[in-house]
Design a protein around this motif. Structure first.
Motif, mmCIF file in Angstrom:
data_model
loop_
_atom_site.group_PDB
_atom_site.id
_atom_site.type_symbol
_atom_site.label_atom_id
_atom_site.label_comp_id
_atom_site.label_asym_id
_atom_site.label_seq_id
_atom_site.Cartn_x
_atom_site.Cartn_y
_atom_site.Cartn_z
ATOM 1 N N GLN A 17 0.840 -1.206 0.000
ATOM 2 C CA GLN A 17 0.000 0.000 0.000
ATOM 3 C C GLN A 17 0.873 1.254 0.000
ATOM 4 O O GLN A 17 0.581 2.222 -0.694
ATOM 5 N N ASP A 21 0.913 4.137 -2.957
ATOM 6 C CA ASP A 21 0.501 5.521 -2.695
ATOM 7 C C ASP A 21 1.307 6.093 -1.526
ATOM 8 O O ASP A 21 0.795 6.241 -0.421
ATOM 9 N N SER A 24 0.142 9.168 0.835
ATOM 10 C CA SER A 24 -0.881 8.989 1.864
ATOM 11 C C SER A 24 -0.264 8.649 3.217
ATOM 12 O O SER A 24 -0.937 8.727 4.243
ATOM 13 N N PHE A 25 1.019 8.290 3.251
ATOM 14 C CA PHE A 25 1.683 7.941 4.495
ATOM 15 C C PHE A 25 2.633 9.036 4.980
ATOM 16 O O PHE A 25 3.218 8.906 6.044
ATOM 17 N N ASP A 28 1.951 16.004 6.791
ATOM 18 C CA ASP A 28 1.716 17.293 6.149
ATOM 19 C C ASP A 28 2.894 18.237 6.356
ATOM 20 O O ASP A 28 3.069 19.192 5.624
#
Length: 53
Positions: A17, A21, A24-25, A28
């Motif tokens: 996973q 992507d 997504s891990f 921010d």
């Protein structure tokens, strides 16, 4: 100025996973992660006004 490298730990079961992507891990704010800031910590600017607690 130099190149900075950051590493994020994740559970090995999530490898496929993460590779599919990676954004997504990621945090921010990778700079805050590098400094070791707690999650949700912010930097504020003083207003020089008195406030009521």
């Amino acid at each position: 100025m130099g190149i900075r490298y950051y590493a994020y730990a994740f559970d090995g079961k999530l490898t496929e996973q993460v590779l599919a992507d990676p954004l997504s891990f990621l945090s921010d704010d990778p700079l805050a992660d590098a400094w070791g800031s707690e999650h949700g910590a912010t930097i504020s600017t003083p207003t020089f006004e008195q406030t009521v607690s």
